[in-house]
Motif scaffolding. Structure first.
Motif, PDB file in Angstrom:
ATOM      1  N   LYS A 202       0.740  -1.292   0.008  1.00  0.00           N
ATOM      2  CA  LYS A 202      -0.047   0.018   0.010  1.00  0.00           C
ATOM      3  C   LYS A 202       0.761   1.206  -0.244  1.00  0.00           C
ATOM      4  O   LYS A 202       0.801   2.207  -0.712  1.00  0.00           O
ATOM      5  CB  LYS A 202      -0.873   0.065   1.198  1.00  0.00           C
ATOM      6  CG  LYS A 202      -1.659  -1.073   1.313  1.00  0.00           C
ATOM      7  CD  LYS A 202      -2.628  -1.134   2.441  1.00  0.00           C
ATOM      8  CE  LYS A 202      -1.757  -1.265   4.021  1.00  0.00           C
ATOM      9  NZ  LYS A 202      -1.231  -2.244   4.251  1.00  0.00           N
ATOM     10  N   SER A 203       1.767   1.333   0.906  1.00  0.00           N
ATOM     11  CA  SER A 203       2.695   2.540   0.968  1.00  0.00           C
ATOM     12  C   SER A 203       3.458   2.662  -0.324  1.00  0.00           C
ATOM     13  O   SER A 203       3.590   3.805  -0.561  1.00  0.00           O
ATOM     14  CB  SER A 203       3.550   2.252   2.152  1.00  0.00           C
ATOM     15  OG  SER A 203       2.852   2.120   3.326  1.00  0.00           O
ATOM     16  N   THR A 204       3.917   1.567  -0.768  1.00  0.00           N
ATOM     17  CA  THR A 204       4.771   1.514  -2.086  1.00  0.00           C
ATOM     18  C   THR A 204       3.707   2.369  -3.091  1.00  0.00           C
ATOM     19  O   THR A 204       4.381   3.164  -3.973  1.00  0.00           O
ATOM     20  CB  THR A 204       5.396   0.288  -2.294  1.00  0.00           C
ATOM     21  OG1 THR A 204       5.911  -0.123  -1.226  1.00  0.00           O
ATOM     22  CG2 THR A 204       6.239   0.541  -3.419  1.00  0.00           C
TER      23      THR A 204
ATOM     24  N   PHE B  74       2.693  10.876   5.228  1.00  0.00           N
ATOM     25  CA  PHE B  74       3.286   9.716   5.448  1.00  0.00           C
ATOM     26  C   PHE B  74       2.786   8.912   6.638  1.00  0.00           C
ATOM     27  O   PHE B  74       2.224   9.558   7.657  1.00  0.00           O
ATOM     28  CB  PHE B  74       4.754   9.669   5.443  1.00  0.00           C
ATOM     29  CG  PHE B  74       5.218   9.639   4.129  1.00  0.00           C
ATOM     30  CD1 PHE B  74       6.202   8.586   3.487  1.00  0.00           C
ATOM     31  CD2 PHE B  74       5.482  10.958   3.564  1.00  0.00           C
ATOM     32  CE1 PHE B  74       6.641   8.485   2.571  1.00  0.00           C
ATOM     33  CE2 PHE B  74       6.017  10.722   2.027  1.00  0.00           C
ATOM     34  CZ  PHE B  74       6.726   9.765   1.569  1.00  0.00           C
ATOM     35  N   GLN B  75       3.040   7.623   6.786  1.00  0.00           N
ATOM     36  CA  GLN B  75       2.810   6.588   8.092  1.00  0.00           C
ATOM     37  C   GLN B  75       3.570   7.529   9.176  1.00  0.00           C
ATOM     38  O   GLN B  75       4.882   7.944   9.071  1.00  0.00           O
ATOM     39  CB  GLN B  75       3.531   5.444   7.846  1.00  0.00           C
ATOM     40  CG  GLN B  75       2.563   4.514   8.180  1.00  0.00           C
ATOM     41  CD  GLN B  75       2.968   2.910   7.708  1.00  0.00           C
ATOM     42  OE1 GLN B  75       3.442   3.034   6.585  1.00  0.00           O
ATOM     43  NE2 GLN B  75       2.377   1.820   8.363  1.00  0.00           N
ATOM     44  N   TYR B  76       3.250   7.480  10.147  1.00  0.00           N
ATOM     45  CA  TYR B  76       4.096   8.416  11.321  1.00  0.00           C
ATOM     46  C   TYR B  76       4.531   9.683  10.761  1.00  0.00           C
ATOM     47  O   TYR B  76       5.687   9.817  10.637  1.00  0.00           O
ATOM     48  CB  TYR B  76       5.107   7.361  11.918  1.00  0.00           C
ATOM     49  CG  TYR B  76       4.595   6.210  12.487  1.00  0.00           C
ATOM     50  CD1 TYR B  76       3.684   6.319  13.763  1.00  0.00           C
ATOM     51  CD2 TYR B  76       4.717   4.929  11.995  1.00  0.00           C
ATOM     52  CE1 TYR B  76       3.173   4.926  14.050  1.00  0.00           C
ATOM     53  CE2 TYR B  76       4.094   3.871  12.509  1.00  0.00           C
ATOM     54  CZ  TYR B  76       3.378   3.870  13.548  1.00  0.00           C
ATOM     55  OH  TYR B  76       2.717   2.881  13.842  1.00  0.00           O
TER      56      TYR B  76
ATOM     57  N   LEU C 101      -3.465   9.787   2.670  1.00  0.00           N
ATOM     58  CA  LEU C 101      -3.069   9.712   3.950  1.00  0.00           C
ATOM     59  C   LEU C 101      -2.762   8.412   4.421  1.00  0.00           C
ATOM     60  O   LEU C 101      -3.829   7.488   4.158  1.00  0.00           O
ATOM     61  CB  LEU C 101      -4.010  10.182   4.930  1.00  0.00           C
ATOM     62  CG  LEU C 101      -4.511  11.513   4.875  1.00  0.00           C
ATOM     63  CD1 LEU C 101      -5.966  11.821   4.348  1.00  0.00           C
ATOM     64  CD2 LEU C 101      -4.180  12.497   6.221  1.00  0.00           C
ATOM     65  N   ASP C 102      -1.432   8.081   4.680  1.00  0.00           N
ATOM     66  CA  ASP C 102      -1.054   6.493   4.847  1.00  0.00           C
ATOM     67  C   ASP C 102      -1.126   6.440   6.623  1.00  0.00           C
ATOM     68  O   ASP C 102      -0.467   6.775   7.359  1.00  0.00           O
ATOM     69  CB  ASP C 102       0.348   6.490   4.679  1.00  0.00           C
ATOM     70  CG  ASP C 102       0.815   4.642   4.341  1.00  0.00           C
ATOM     71  OD1 ASP C 102      -0.209   4.081   4.841  1.00  0.00           O
ATOM     72  OD2 ASP C 102       1.724   4.702   3.853  1.00  0.00           O
ATOM     73  N   GLU C 103      -2.230   5.550   6.825  1.00  0.00           N
ATOM     74  CA  GLU C 103      -2.652   5.247   8.397  1.00  0.00           C
ATOM     75  C   GLU C 103      -2.596   6.502   9.250  1.00  0.00           C
ATOM     76  O   GLU C 103      -1.853   6.369  10.002  1.00  0.00           O
ATOM     77  CB  GLU C 103      -1.754   4.129   8.806  1.00  0.00           C
ATOM     78  CG  GLU C 103      -1.876   2.969   8.117  1.00  0.00           C
ATOM     79  CD  GLU C 103      -1.185   1.553   8.376  1.00  0.00           C
ATOM     80  OE1 GLU C 103      -1.007   1.676   9.714  1.00  0.00           O
ATOM     81  OE2 GLU C 103      -0.744   0.963   7.690  1.00  0.00           O
ATOM     82  N   PRO C 104      -3.128   7.610   8.896  1.00  0.00           N
ATOM     83  CA  PRO C 104      -2.992   8.539   9.826  1.00  0.00           C
ATOM     84  C   PRO C 104      -3.541   8.363  11.117  1.00  0.00           C
ATOM     85  O   PRO C 104      -3.160   9.207  12.067  1.00  0.00           O
ATOM     86  CB  PRO C 104      -4.137   9.702   9.134  1.00  0.00           C
ATOM     87  CG  PRO C 104      -5.052   8.854   8.402  1.00  0.00           C
ATOM     88  CD  PRO C 104      -4.227   7.552   8.041  1.00  0.00           C
TER      89      PRO C 104
HETATM   90 MG   LIG Z   1       2.645   0.943   4.820  1.00  0.00          MG
END
Ligand SMILES: [Mg+2]
Ligand SMILES: Nc1ncnc2c1ncn2[C@@H]1O[C@H](COP(=O)(O)OP(=O)(O)OP(=O)(O)O)[C@@H](O)[C@H]1O
Lengths: 267, 290
Positions: free
Chosen positions: B47-49, B90-92, B168-171
């Motif tokens: 997903k993030s990629t 991004f994530q975190y 948004l990646d896992e906000p």
């Molecule tokens: Mg990810």
């Protein structure tokens, strides 16, 4: 990306060389270097070249990687060759033009030195290619452990080295992530003069420092929670033991060194 | 027209090394403007990629990405304007904060866009209000805030650029339940107010079911399906075989159906489920009183 930088250059595999004990590997690499330097004539050097080739073939490391390890020392090779060619004036003159005189001895020395340096680099990079950095520091620690007698903090030094090695990839990954995040906010790192570029580093370095300190603190805490207190009386998860491969390797290297010594005596 | 489109998008990490890993495999996607899209998939599914391709942070190994019909990577100089169009959190994201004050940190993106001072000031204050940061917080150092507040500052930093697409990646990961629903609520608020496209990566089926108009399911680097929540959560068995699940309330109603209570509808939000039960109870009451 930053990821492409290989640190420690370890190239995993399962060749006999990969399976060797890191202590034996370090010692044999040192013997190999000595072997190259006691080779006094071209026959001796030829034995060294054969050793390098055969060992390289056994290791199963791609040829590309070998070339990569040679690239940084190319300027040194070229420079020493030129110096040897120009300044050795003994022997028969082969070619002359204005102030440049190439003699047979000069060419001979240049070739000899080049072959020796190339073998040296290939041989010693095989050590780092086939041994993971952690195994390498482990091996060094064990080899240096007699120094503990004279109060050299060998274990602590090795621990610091291991931690540093362990965290280099983590930090690179972190840098990559922070760079990507700032780029996503339009940070521009590629254009502008040196001052603009230096300023563009601020949004990357500050978060990186903050997280490095956080990581260091967390690691220290985690180590203390596990009652870590240095090397005294510690046992290891991975015991280094000598195996059959190591014996074979010692015999193999000894045979080649004997070969070099024989060429020195007979030619 | 589709605001994001990909064609045979493939991305491989560590090509030519023993660590080779296909993280995005032949993805064809078309995302329309104004949608609120949820992205789900197991850990390491890519997903993030995938989302880092949408604003040109990663260059596809093969295939192409089109933003507003413009093919990325044809002209590298165009990547920066694209990044203002597609904002990525991004994530975190709290680990990217660096300025002395929250105000300056939120202003970093808009400043890079070359906006005027007044416009920057307006945007910073507006997004700060939107994410629920108080005026006095703006002048504090981001490093002395709590995790949840830091997260808000970081999200505000991207929202202040007013991107056409916000990803948004896992906000909400690592926040308490209240923090979760506040962050997700403010994202929805932002979506309603600005009418732009939002893409939300999440591990919470409940959150995705509650907020999204469409769901993209990624399984082992491939698109498993891209459909409405009802159609996605209809395939409960397939989802659970790939390590995902359906919202809790959907499972409750599946069970009720299996017990023969006769709920035919697919239920994936608590609100709708409650509605159904109340309706049923109302009818039952009406029958009793008759
Ligand atoms: Mg990810
Ligand atoms: N920088 C990298 N180098 C090499 N491999 C990577 C890198 N980043 C991710 N991967 C690999 O690519 C795959 C997809 O990773 P990605 O981060 O996109 O997953 P994800 O779906 O976002 O997972 P999560 O839900 O845990 O965030 C994983 O198998 C991961 O190991």
């Amino acid at each position: 990306m930053l990821k492409d930088i290989t640190i420690g250059q370890y190239f995993p595999g399962s060749s006999p060389i990969h399976r060797m004990d890191s202590r034996v590997k370090i010692l044999l690499t040192i013997s190999f270097i000595v072997m190259l330097f006691i080779a006094g004539n071209k026959y001796g050097l030829a034995v060294g070249v054969i050793f390098t080739l055969v060992t390289y073939l056994i290791s199963g490391i791609p040829f590309k990687m070998i070339l990569k390890s040679l690239k940084p020392i190319l300027p040194i090779i070229i420079l020493t060759s030129i110096l040897n060619l120009l300044f050795i004036r003994s022997g028969e003159v082969v070619w002359e033009w204005k102030f440049i005189t190439l003699t047979e001895d000069g060419i001979h020395t240049a070739v000899f030195m080049t072959v020796r340096i190339v073998c040296l680099i290939i041989g010693s990079s095989l050590l780092t290619y086939t041994t993971s950095p952690i195994d390498l520091t482990d091996g060094i620690e064990r080899l240096l452990s007699p120094l503990k007698k004279i109060k050299v903090p060998v274990h602590e030094l090795a621990m610091m080295m291991t931690i540093a090695l362990r965290f280099i990839p983590t930090l690179i990954e972190e840098t990559d992530k922070i760079m990507a995040a700032q780029k996503a906010r339009g940070a521009d790192m590629e254009t502008g003069g040196p001052i603009a570029r230096a300023r563009a580093l601020v949004p990357i370095l500050i978060p990186l420092f903050v997280s490095s300190f956080r990581r260091a603190e967390e690691l220290a805490l985690a180590m203390e929670c596990r009652c870590y207190h240095g090397g005294e009386g510690r046992t290891r998860m991975k015991q280094l033991r000598l195996h059959f491969v190591d014996l074979c390797a010692v015999i193999y290297v000894a045979a080649f060194i004997a070969g070099v010594v024989l060429t020195n005596i007979f030619f | 027209m589709a605001v994001i489109r990909t064609e045979n998008l493939t991305y491989v990490y560590g090509e030519g090394t023993p660590f080779r890993k296909v993280a995005v495999d032949n993805v064809d996607l078309s995302i329309d403007e104004g949608e609120f899209i949820g992205v789900i998939g197991h850990t390491g599914s890519g997903k993030s990629t995938l989302i880092q391709h949408f604003n040109g942070l990663l260059k596809p190994t093969s295939g192409s990405v089109y933003i507003d019909g413009e093919r990325l990577w044809d002209d590298k100089a165009r990547l920066r304007p694209i990044r203002f169009k597609v904002g990525l959190v991004f994530q975190y994201p709290e680990y990217q904060l660096f300025e002395e004050t929250c105000y300056k940190d939120i202003a970093f993106g808009p400043k890079n866009m070359g906006l005027s001072e007044e416009e920057i000031d307006k945007r910073v204050r507006e997004t700060a209000r939107l994410v629920g940061l108080r005026e006095e917080t703006l002048s504090r150092s981001p490093f002395e805030l709590s995790g949840g507040q830091k997260r808000r500052v970081a999200i505000a930093g991207v929202m202040a650029m007013e991107p056409k697409v916000l990803i948004l990646d896992e906000p909400a990961s690592g926040l308490d339940p209240k923090g979760r629903s506040q962050i997700l609520g403010l994202i929805r608020e932002y979506h309603k107010e600005k009418k732009n496209t939002v893409m939300l990566v999440s591990h919470s089926m409940e959150d995705v079911a509650k907020h999204c108009s469409k769901i993209l399911v990624i399984n082992s680097a491939k698109v498993f399906c891209f459909d409405t929540p009802a159609n996605v959560f209809h395939r409960a068995e397939e989802l659970s075989s790939m390590g995902l699940s359906v919202p809790q309330v959907t499972r409750v109603f599946d069970r009720l159906r299996a017990m023969g209570c006769g709920f035919d509808e697919d239920v994936y939000t608590v609100g709708y489920g409650r509605q159904l039960i109340l309706d049923r109870l109302g009818r039952a009451n009406a029958e009793v009183t008759k």
